[in-house]
Design a protein around this motif. Structure first.
Motif, PDB file in Angstrom:
ATOM      1  N   LEU A   1       3.873  -4.280  32.248  1.00 21.39           N
ATOM      2  CA  LEU A   1       4.417  -3.541  30.905  1.00 21.39           C
ATOM      3  C   LEU A   1       4.645  -4.829  29.639  1.00 21.39           C
ATOM      4  O   LEU A   1       4.051  -5.888  29.901  1.00 21.39           O
ATOM      5  N   ILE A   2       3.630  -3.867  28.710  1.00 17.28           N
ATOM      6  CA  ILE A   2       3.105  -4.513  27.627  1.00 17.28           C
ATOM      7  C   ILE A   2       5.051  -4.744  26.875  1.00 17.28           C
ATOM      8  O   ILE A   2       4.976  -3.619  26.286  1.00 17.28           O
ATOM      9  N   TYR A   3       4.875  -5.527  26.390  1.00 15.79           N
ATOM     10  CA  TYR A   3       6.181  -5.406  25.631  1.00 15.79           C
ATOM     11  C   TYR A   3       6.696  -7.637  24.635  1.00 15.79           C
ATOM     12  O   TYR A   3       6.009  -8.256  25.898  1.00 15.79           O
ATOM     13  N   GLU A   4       6.458  -7.205  24.030  1.00 16.42           N
ATOM     14  CA  GLU A   4       7.227  -8.610  23.085  1.00 16.42           C
ATOM     15  C   GLU A   4       8.595  -9.247  23.011  1.00 16.42           C
ATOM     16  O   GLU A   4       9.378  -8.279  23.068  1.00 16.42           O
ATOM     17  N   ILE A   5       8.749 -10.200  23.299  1.00 18.29           N
ATOM     18  CA  ILE A   5       9.562 -11.501  23.530  1.00 18.29           C
ATOM     19  C   ILE A   5       9.986 -12.058  22.660  1.00 18.29           C
ATOM     20  O   ILE A   5       9.104 -13.004  22.459  1.00 18.29           O
ATOM     21  N   ASP A   6      11.399 -12.316  22.311  1.00 11.64           N
ATOM     22  CA  ASP A   6      11.601 -13.615  21.877  1.00 11.64           C
ATOM     23  C   ASP A   6      11.726 -14.832  22.534  1.00 11.64           C
ATOM     24  O   ASP A   6      12.294 -14.893  23.669  1.00 11.64           O
TER      25      ASP A   6
ATOM     26  N   GLN B   1      14.962  -1.727  31.355  1.00  8.64           N
ATOM     27  CA  GLN B   1      16.076  -1.954  32.037  1.00  8.64           C
ATOM     28  C   GLN B   1      15.651  -1.786  33.564  1.00  8.64           C
ATOM     29  O   GLN B   1      15.687  -2.298  34.419  1.00  8.64           O
ATOM     30  N   PRO B   2      15.310  -0.343  33.583  1.00  9.30           N
ATOM     31  CA  PRO B   2      14.828  -0.512  35.800  1.00  9.30           C
ATOM     32  C   PRO B   2      13.745  -0.547  36.047  1.00  9.30           C
ATOM     33  O   PRO B   2      13.655  -0.491  37.062  1.00  9.30           O
ATOM     34  N   ARG B   3      13.076  -1.308  34.933  1.00  6.29           N
ATOM     35  CA  ARG B   3      11.818  -1.105  36.015  1.00  6.29           C
ATOM     36  C   ARG B   3      10.637  -0.438  35.382  1.00  6.29           C
ATOM     37  O   ARG B   3      10.504  -0.333  37.220  1.00  6.29           O
ATOM     38  N   ASN B   4      10.886   0.620  35.341  1.00  6.98           N
ATOM     39  CA  ASN B   4      10.106   1.635  35.665  1.00  6.98           C
ATOM     40  C   ASN B   4       8.530   1.704  35.362  1.00  6.98           C
ATOM     41  O   ASN B   4       8.124   2.082  33.794  1.00  6.98           O
TER      42      ASN B   4
ATOM     43  N   PHE C   1       3.664  -8.050  30.915  1.00  2.00           N
ATOM     44  CA  PHE C   1       4.505  -8.241  32.418  1.00  2.00           C
ATOM     45  C   PHE C   1       4.085  -7.705  33.477  1.00  2.00           C
ATOM     46  O   PHE C   1       4.121  -6.460  33.853  1.00  2.00           O
ATOM     47  N   ILE C   2       4.204  -8.489  34.388  1.00  2.00           N
ATOM     48  CA  ILE C   2       3.563  -7.539  36.476  1.00  2.00           C
ATOM     49  C   ILE C   2       4.355  -7.404  37.024  1.00  2.00           C
ATOM     50  O   ILE C   2       5.398  -8.659  36.935  1.00  2.00           O
ATOM     51  N   ASN C   3       4.324  -6.004  37.233  1.00  2.00           N
ATOM     52  CA  ASN C   3       6.194  -6.235  38.268  1.00  2.00           C
ATOM     53  C   ASN C   3       6.224  -7.090  40.016  1.00  2.00           C
ATOM     54  O   ASN C   3       5.026  -5.994  40.678  1.00  2.00           O
ATOM     55  N   THR C   4       6.102  -7.476  39.905  1.00  2.00           N
ATOM     56  CA  THR C   4       6.042  -8.375  41.238  1.00  2.00           C
ATOM     57  C   THR C   4       6.951  -7.392  42.785  1.00  2.00           C
ATOM     58  O   THR C   4       6.209  -8.403  43.623  1.00  2.00           O
TER      59      THR C   4
ATOM     60  N   MET D   1       1.187   2.062  33.397  1.00  2.00           N
ATOM     61  CA  MET D   1       1.545   1.030  32.666  1.00  2.00           C
ATOM     62  C   MET D   1       2.541   1.422  31.145  1.00  2.00           C
ATOM     63  O   MET D   1       2.471   2.990  30.982  1.00  2.00           O
ATOM     64  N   SER D   2       3.182   0.799  30.415  1.00  2.00           N
ATOM     65  CA  SER D   2       4.514   0.872  29.799  1.00  2.00           C
ATOM     66  C   SER D   2       4.305   0.536  28.577  1.00  2.00           C
ATOM     67  O   SER D   2       4.052  -0.904  28.475  1.00  2.00           O
ATOM     68  N   VAL D   3       4.143   0.902  27.418  1.00  2.00           N
ATOM     69  CA  VAL D   3       4.125   0.098  26.536  1.00  2.00           C
ATOM     70  C   VAL D   3       4.916   0.955  24.881  1.00  2.00           C
ATOM     71  O   VAL D   3       5.005   2.716  25.147  1.00  2.00           O
ATOM     72  N   LEU D   4       5.969   0.606  23.922  1.00  2.00           N
ATOM     73  CA  LEU D   4       6.269   0.827  23.296  1.00  2.00           C
ATOM     74  C   LEU D   4       5.857   1.415  22.021  1.00  2.00           C
ATOM     75  O   LEU D   4       4.743   1.063  21.727  1.00  2.00           O
ATOM     76  N   ASN D   5       5.903   2.754  20.828  1.00  2.00           N
ATOM     77  CA  ASN D   5       4.537   3.147  20.499  1.00  2.00           C
ATOM     78  C   ASN D   5       4.679   2.619  18.792  1.00  2.00           C
ATOM     79  O   ASN D   5       5.504   2.726  18.487  1.00  2.00           O
ATOM     80  N   ARG D   6       3.799   1.155  19.124  1.00  2.00           N
ATOM     81  CA  ARG D   6       3.904   0.441  17.673  1.00  2.00           C
ATOM     82  C   ARG D   6       2.349   0.209  17.462  1.00  2.00           C
ATOM     83  O   ARG D   6       1.683  -0.519  18.647  1.00  2.00           O
ATOM     84  N   GLU D   7       1.467   0.134  16.237  1.00  2.00           N
ATOM     85  CA  GLU D   7       0.638  -0.060  16.046  1.00  2.00           C
ATOM     86  C   GLU D   7       0.168  -0.692  16.648  1.00  2.00           C
ATOM     87  O   GLU D   7      -1.040  -0.513  16.701  1.00  2.00           O
TER      88      GLU D   7
END
Length: 598
Positions: A480-485, A473-476, A339-342, A427-433
């Motif tokens: 963002l490398i993120y997994e969505i439903d 939430q604050p778009r910091n 996700f690229i913060n526009t 760039m931000s990501v959650l620590n998952r394998e």
């Protein structure tokens, strides 16, 4: 006297003659018996010896018949018994991400979302075929306009404390979701919807416009109004309910403990069967969730039998577990995106350069074709769409777009602005394998292109760290490398409509395009299948041009489990990783021989 003496002597002589006669007869009989025994047995022993083989065969035959009778009896018993999973036992699952709350409207870590599914039932949820069906809701029906919807709850629903579940709980939960001070994590927006209680089991929703997929928005759990209605929305998260909830799901909380210094896990949460659950009682008497800080600890726990299953390991874990643990893989209705913060990367040319200058084949290294995800709508959600062509990987074209955006390259090949300052992407990501490895490869591609990248891999297992509230939430972030439903139906509205931008929405790119908004809204509010298709295809074209996000891969779940357990059915078409609990009432660990019924 003489006569008596003479008579007595005669009698004595007669007695002696009788005794003698008896002895003679006995001797004769003995001789005859001896002669017969000798003739019939002794002399015939030789014949028995001669036919010993025949006798031996008969003995063996008798023994064989006896053994066959025993085997037949044993087989008959076995034929009328089978080994089956029965009621009782405990299932222990491993997860990652600490449990900070048991309130399902605030669940953000994997562990919290697991517990949300087990402790609370949704109003509606996908069934095994991937279509929405009522759970606490008996029915959800729209009128002929598509703007008025009526929800009817099931009769005799109970909270785990015995209180009735009713329309007041529906109204309270929706009001909480609408209150921005509550800051819930559920992506449901009823801010422009009129919600009315008709009776104790009926709620009417009047929408601002037509929405044919309104039922999808009801996929969330209820909270008990009788416990929380008097609490200010901003304080609900901190309320004791977050540690001792009253639920509506198949299990209830027993106790939550922290691991000590000798434990590999950081937390353990014990659940018991909820006997007031509206559905079928679970076969399991108990469910235990152990929270670990690393995948290595989870692998070790699976190997030594401390846990029976986990969905927290990637595909590569199979090599370490070998043949001792089984694996079941399921594709999900979800996806991982960049996700690229526009707002921070506002120039479309710069986002287009990222899309064209990143070699996605290297970012997706090790993934098969079935996992590749290019668009914000899954093909299995609507396979008849005409998808726009995406720009092919071309670093020269990407560099021209960077220059077109007003940037240039310095002597070291770094991208700088007009003042000569290096352009840095956060760039931000959650620590998952898998997620973190994908993010590292994506960052390396950006560096190769000339960007300076600061990659933050957030470990949410650390005390006080909440990735969602501190980063998402604050778009910091810039990326963002993120997994969505991505949901059951085809509707990316919640992730790309400008009405969902900002800290309270799920538009993670803060994307805003009036034409894309119109296309999404039209598709969102029409009952015409043909028009919906045309509007979604229009949105896809705007999305491909504006690049608010870049698709990486479709979500999948690798579930590792001990083979002597019964887990979710392979026939479930899952929309998300937590749909594995759709048939949790049939999970089992205890086996016993039981009689077959005719």
């Amino acid at each position: 006297m003489n006569k008596l003496s003479k008579k007595s002597g005669q009698n004595a002589k007669f007695g002696r003659r009788v005794k003698k006669s008896l002895r003679v007869r006995l001797n004769e009989q003995s001789e005859k018996i001896g002669s017969h025994f000798s003739e019939l047995f002794i002399k015939r022993l030789a014949n028995v010896i001669q036919v010993r083989l025949w006798v031996f065969e008969w003995v063996l035959l008798v023994l064989l018949v006896f053994l066959l009778a025993v085997v037949q009896m044993f087989w008959y018993d076995q034929a009328h018994e089978t080994s089956a999973f029965v009621y009782g036992g405990t299932y222990v699952e491993a997860s990652m991400g600490d449990v900070k709350t048991l309130n399902p409207l605030y669940a953000s870590t994997d562990s919290e979302k697991i517990l949300a599914r087990l402790l609370f039932a949704n109003l509606v949820s996908p069934d095994a075929s991937g279509h929405e069906k009522g759970v606490l809701a008996k029915s959800v029906r729209g009128d002929e306009t598509g703007k008025v919807w009526t929800l009817k709850l099931r009769e005799n629903l109970k909270w785990s404390d015995g209180e009735p579940i009713n329309a007041d709980d529906v109204i309270y939960t929706i009001d909480l979701l609408n209150d921005t001070s509550a800051k819930t994590t559920i992506k449901a927006d009823f801010s422009r919807t009129k919600v009315e209680k008709i009776d104790d089991l009926t709620v009417k929703f009047t929408l601002p416009s037509v929405y044919i997929d309104f039922m999808d928005t009801l996929e969330f759990p209820l909270l008990p109004a009788h416990k929380l209605a008097e609490i200010k929305p901003a304080l609900v998260y901190e309320n004791e309910f977050s540690t001792s909830p009253v639920g509506s799901g198949p299990f209830v909380i027993n106790v939550m403990q922290k691991g000590d210094a000798t434990d590999a896990f950081s937390q353990v949460i014990y659940l018991n069967r909820n006997n007031k659950y509206y559905g079928q009682n679970t076969k399991l008497a108990n469910y235990t969730l152990k929270v670990y800080n690393s995948t290595d600890d989870i692998i070790a726990a699976l190997k030594n039998g401390s846990v029976r299953g986990t969905a927290s390991l990637g595909v590569n874990a199979a090599e370490q577990l070998g043949n001792t643990i089984a694996r079941r893989t399921s594709l999900l209705n979800g996806g991982v995106f960049a996700f690229i913060n526009t707002e921070t990367l506002a120039k479309a040319e710069l986002r287009q350069a990222i899309q064209q200058g990143v070699d996605m084949s290297k970012v997706r290294e090790g993934m098969d074709d079935s996992q590749i995800l290019d668009y914000p709508i899954l093909e299995r959600q609507d396979p008849d769409f005409e998808y726009p062509k995406l720009a092919k990987y071309d670093t020269d074209a990407a560099k021209k777009l960077i220059e077109k955006a007003g940037y240039k390259f310095n002597n070291e090949g770094k991208i700088v602005d007009e003042a000569g300052d290096v352009l840095t992407i956060n760039m931000s990501v959650l620590n998952r394998e898998t997620l973190s490895k994908v993010a590292e490869r994506f960052a390396e591609q950006l560096r190769t292109l000339g960007f300076t990248v600061r990659l933050e891999i957030v470990d949410d297992s650390q005390v006080g760290v909440d990735f969602f509230t501190s980063v998402v939430q604050p778009r910091n972030y810039d990326i963002l490398i993120y997994e969505i439903d991505m949901g059951v139906s085809t509707d990316p509205f919640v992730y790309y409509s400008s009405t969902q931008a900002g800290t309270s929405g799920w538009n993670l790119s803060n994307y805003s395009n009036g034409l894309a908004d119109d296309a999404l809204l039209s598709a969102h509010t029409t009952t015409s299948t043909k028009l919906r298709k045309a509007k979604y295809e229009a949105f896809l074209r705007y999305w491909a041009e504006d690049v608010p996000s870049i698709g990486i891969y479709q979500s999948s779940m690798n579930y590792y489990y001990a083979e002597d357990t019964q887990i979710f059915s392979e026939n479930i078409l899952m929309t998300d990783v937590y749909d594995r609990f759709l048939d949790v009432e049939y999970w089992a660990t205890e086996k016993r021989d039981v009689e077959l019924t005719p």
